[in-house]
Enzyme design. Structure first.
Site, mmCIF file in Angstrom:
data_model
loop_
_atom_site.group_PDB
_atom_site.id
_atom_site.type_symbol
_atom_site.label_atom_id
_atom_site.label_comp_id
_atom_site.label_asym_id
_atom_site.label_seq_id
_atom_site.Cartn_x
_atom_site.Cartn_y
_atom_site.Cartn_z
ATOM 1 N N ASP A 94 -10.053 4.830 -14.023
ATOM 2 C CA ASP A 94 -10.928 5.798 -13.399
ATOM 3 C C ASP A 94 -11.216 5.280 -11.985
ATOM 4 O O ASP A 94 -11.058 4.086 -11.703
ATOM 5 C CB ASP A 94 -12.219 5.907 -14.215
ATOM 6 C CG ASP A 94 -13.275 6.747 -13.528
ATOM 7 O OD1 ASP A 94 -12.942 7.863 -13.091
ATOM 8 O OD2 ASP A 94 -14.420 6.264 -13.397
ATOM 9 N N ASP A 96 -15.913 3.910 -17.091
ATOM 10 C CA ASP A 96 -17.301 3.492 -17.268
ATOM 11 C C ASP A 96 -18.252 4.607 -17.662
ATOM 12 O O ASP A 96 -19.292 4.343 -18.259
ATOM 13 C CB ASP A 96 -17.809 2.849 -15.973
ATOM 14 C CG ASP A 96 -17.872 3.859 -14.826
ATOM 15 O OD1 ASP A 96 -16.955 4.697 -14.726
ATOM 16 O OD2 ASP A 96 -18.837 3.812 -14.049
ATOM 17 N N ASP A 129 -15.566 9.596 -19.187
ATOM 18 C CA ASP A 129 -14.390 8.796 -19.533
ATOM 19 C C ASP A 129 -14.276 8.552 -21.039
ATOM 20 O O ASP A 129 -13.285 7.978 -21.502
ATOM 21 C CB ASP A 129 -14.455 7.426 -18.837
ATOM 22 C CG ASP A 129 -14.420 7.546 -17.328
ATOM 23 O OD1 ASP A 129 -13.694 8.422 -16.828
ATOM 24 O OD2 ASP A 129 -15.114 6.763 -16.651
#
Length: 837
Positions: free
Chosen positions: A524, A720, A724
């Site tokens: 990410d 995080d 996600d």
């Protein structure tokens, strides 16, 4: 960006998640579980008890857990059944239902008075041999330990009980002491037998010497080695498991019985040619006990060496909240919420907290693995177990010692070690067949040597049988399935502990096994590749009252955790904006925030979600590589913000290292395309591996496509935030990084937790996995080579080529030491290597 974001920081109360219905969780320490066959027997014993579920065992931790429906069978009854079936010793460990405190009090009404104290949830006597010892479980949000001890219970004059190690370590020490005691008793009784048998003393074949040897051998067989009998026969007849204890029983009994028979012939005047050999049964039992003792001691030392709980400081310097110059030293167990404690130079931080006064540099490497000291000042977070530098720090307590960073990481590591990796199934299967095969081989060896003695060596039937018996006994006992059983769990325990000290927590052994095979790593962007500390660098308002827009926007973002929302809220608050109240606020993961005020709707988020990506001002900000945040009021665009984030300093190095290892690196982000590709360019990530504007479902689909596109691929997703979570769950291995936007949802979906926000943990996880796998392979190889060679040597396979090339039965007991110690040592060496550096 601190550990509190991924671990529960509040006090623990009554556990409301114990299962459905009347199910209760039971945690036991187990003494006597020494091999994989022992674990198999215990698992079978669990399955004989009605309503038991979720049973887990760990030979290395000497621990078992299960859930049981107490409306059908009580916990005490279940433990009694386990004892009857297995012959193990069990001690129930209290599952955490609150903060625990152990006190000593001789007051006759102590138990009643403690139980009546407000905030106390449960009181029990953990030691029947010490009636003064009371264990108190209390709700730390209602009452503090110091208040309990010094005020509310002052009339019973309580004292703190001496601090105890963790129950799993205590159980291990008990087993070591027990095994050591049995060995020394056996060695003491064996010594005169060896002297009478081997020393050059006159008339050593006399009846007096033989009687002394018989008595010593009988005491060993009945008093010391007899403990193997109940375990072996219960395993055989109740659990249908043939384990190592049966080999010990068969070999020592055969040697002892033959010696007694030979003694009877000698007393009757018809002595056998071989004479008696009490030294065989006594030395065999003694060396077996020595092997058990050394193996258990080595396992215990290895487990203690990687126990992160050892970082917990025992005392604290308590500061008077009214006068910081007034201090006193207290036991760390007496800290309570609201306390402020002082961390002196070059001393350890007692528990998690926030600095309220002072400044220093703190080395957090013993908790996070990061060797560079971190500067701490007012409002900085400090972690339990970290080492202070040269300055004084006054710290406001956040987590109690029993529920701080150290305890949380240690509990996660223990939970992982109670789960069996896939390779353990192979080891258990091999160990399950091992003992029956050895018994069969022993019979073949016995028959073969009887035939050799009669047909080739032309000795008497009696002498041939005695000679064959010595080969059979040696074959029976020299083999050792314990090395096979320990090959995997010993490495897993050490690897999990080492990883925790690097700030990497594996949630299960399976993750340790598969990380080494990583083919793709998907990151990410915001909060993962970047630091997640965004700042507003552009603002543009379009034709709507600015103050009203700012007020509603602050009202929507002030409690949000996403780094973009945090940056917006901080910028508005710094400008003196006061938040306006909204009727409702909803967070849309991967998109933005939606709120309502009466009949009006306010939406704030990325340009793609609001369909304004073609707006001139949005395009201008995107060309600068900024992340855009747009605000709509009743579908009219009223504000645009441009934000900039900073790439993590270690990110270029980590990406480069992954690519050098042949691992494909991807970026998957919900951010604007230009901003994402700018980050990819800086990090030298191929453009075809970059996806922008991805929502949770898009991230999940992308990760799934990677796993389906390349069969056998191992895909890591590192993220995080809440958006996600589905990608973390979809990936072969989900890694949760503790960033500023880290959430519990993402942490629970991940397989690995990085305690600190450092992408180097991804490399560390892969390196530890590779190192562990190499050691597991070595252990399997060593176990196979040892057992094959040792069995051939004991069976006399080399006697024809090399005279006396055999293992005498009295020395076969050394087999456990020779086979198990290399397995433990090779696992233990993991501590002395650097990973991911």
């Amino acid at each position: 960006m601190f550990l509190e974001d991924i671990l529960d920081s509040g006090p623990v109360g009554v556990d409301t998640e114990r299962g459905s219905g009347a199910f209760e969780k039971v945690v036991l320490s187990v003494q006597g579980m020494t091999c994989s066959g022992c674990e198999k027997k215990l698992i079978k014993a669990f399955r004989r008890i009605p309503t038991i579920r979720n049973e887990k065992t760990s030979q290395v931790l000497a621990r078992a857990e299960y859930e049981i429906d107490i409306s059908v069978i009580s916990i005490d009854e279940s433990i009694s059944q386990l004892k009857r079936v297995t012959s193990y010793s069990f001690e129930q460990l209290a599952d955490d239902i609150g903060q625990a405190l152990e006190i000593l009090s001789g007051h006759p009404d102590a138990l009643m008075k403690v139980g009546q104290c407000p905030g106390v949830q449960l009181v029990d006597r953990p030691d029947n041999n010490n009636p003064q010892l009371l264990r108190i479980y209390y709700n730390a949000a209602e009452v503090g330990a110091r208040d309990l001890l010094e005020h509310r219970l002052a009339d019973i004059k309580p004292r703190l009980a001496p601090p105890q190690a963790h129950p799993s370590l205590i159980a291990g020490k008990k087993q070591v002491r027990r095994d050591g005691g049995l060995f020394f008793i056996s060695a003491f009784l064996t010594l005169p037998v060896l002297v009478f048998s081997w020393a050059p003393i006159p008339h050593k074949g006399s009846v007096v010497y033989q009687v002394v040897s018989l008595v010593a051998a009988s005491l060993i067989q009945v008093g010391v080695a007899f403990e193997f009998y109940p375990s072996a026969f219960k395993s055989l007849f109740r659990s249908r498991v043939i384990e190592m204890d049966l080999l010990i029983v068969l070999s020592t009994t055969a040697a002892y019985a033959f010696s007694v028979t030979a003694f009877a012939f000698m007393v009757s005047g018809n002595a056998l040619e071989t004479g008696t050999f009490f030294e065989t049964s006594t030395l065999l039992a003694t060396l077996i006990l020595l092997g058990r003792f050394i193996s258990e001691l080595a396992r215990q030392k290895a487990t203690e060496s990687i126990s992160i709980r050892s970082l917990q400081t025992q005392t604290a310097i308590l500061i008077d909240n009214g006068n910081r110059n007034v201090i006193r030293v207290v036991d760390a167990r007496l800290l309570q919420f609201g306390d402020t404690f002082r961390v002196m130079p070059h001393s350890s931080v007692v528990t998690d907290g926030i600095v309220v006064y002072g400044g220093s540099e703190v080395n957090e490497s013993m908790v996070t693995g990061e060797p560079i000291p971190v500067a701490k000042a007012k409002d900085s977070h400090v972690l339990a177990g970290s080492m202070n530098g040269t300055g004084n720090l006054d710290v406001k307590l956040v987590n109690l010692p029993g529920q701080n960073t150290i305890s949380a990481i240690a509990d996660m590591v223990d939970a992982a070690e109670l789960t069996k990796p896939r390779s353990q199934a192979i080891a258990d299967t091999v160990a399950g067949y091992f003992v029956p095969v050895i018994v069969a081989i022993t019979l073949i060896v016995f028959v073969t040597w009887v035939l050799v003695g009669i047909l080739i060596q032309h000795i008497s039937h009696k002498s041939a049988a005695v000679n064959a018996l010595t080969y059979a006994i040696a074959t029976l006992i020299i083999s050792c399935p314990c090395a096979i059983g320990l090959a995997v769990p010993m490495v897993v325990v050490i690897a999990g502990g080492v990883a925790a000290k690097y700030g990497v927590v594996f949630k299960s052994p399976q993750t340790i096994e598969i990380a080494r095979k990583t083919t793709d790593v998907v990151f990410d962007k915001t909060g993962t590749l970047t630091q997640g500390r965004m700042s507003v660098v552009r603002q543009f308002y379009l034709g709507f009252e600015k103050s009203m827009t700012e007020g509603f926007l602050l009202g929507m973002t002030q409690d949000a955790k996403h780094p973009v929302s945090i940056a917006i809220a901080e910028a508005l608050a710094a400008s003196g904006v006061k938040p306006n109240r909204l009727d409702s606020i909803d967070v849309i993961p991967g998109c933005g925030i939606e709120g309502r005020v009466q009949d009006s709707q306010i939406r704030a988020g990325n340009a793609r979600w609001l369909h304004v990506e073609t707006n001139t001002h949005v395009q201008a900000m995107l060309r600068e590589g900024l992340t855009t945040f747009c605000v709509e009021y009743d579908q009219y665009l009223v504000a645009i913000f441009g934000l900039r984030d900073t790439i993590r300093p270690e990110a270029p190095r980590v990406v480069r290292e992954l690519k050098e290892r042949g691992i494909m690196v991807h970026i998957l982000s919900g951010d604007d395309d230009i901003a994402v590709r700018h980050t990819a360019t800086v990090l030298n990530i191929d453009s075809e591996n970059v996806v922008a504007g991805a929502g949770p479902a898009d991230k999940q689909a992308y990760v799934r496509s990677l796993t389906e596109k390349k069969p056998g691929s191992t895909v890591i997703f590192c993220g995080d935030g809440t958006n996600d979570a589905v990608a973390l769950a979809q990936a072969t291995l989900g890694i949760h990084i503790n960033s500023g936007s880290a959430t519990e949802v993402a942490k629970s979906a991940a397989d690995v937790v990085l305690v600190r926000p450092d992408l180097q943990g991804v490399i560390t996880a892969i390196d530890i996995s590779r190192s562990a796998f190499r050691r597991i392979l070595f252990n399997f190889g060593w176990s196979a080579v040892y057992n094959v060679f040792a069995i051939l040597l004991a069976a006399g396979a080399f006697v024809a080529a090399f005279d006396k090339a055999r293992i005498r039965p009295e020395f076969a007991g050394l087999g456990e030491i020779a086979s198990v110690l290399p397995v433990i040592v090779i696992a233990f060496t993991m501590k002395y290597f650097n990973y991911g550096r």
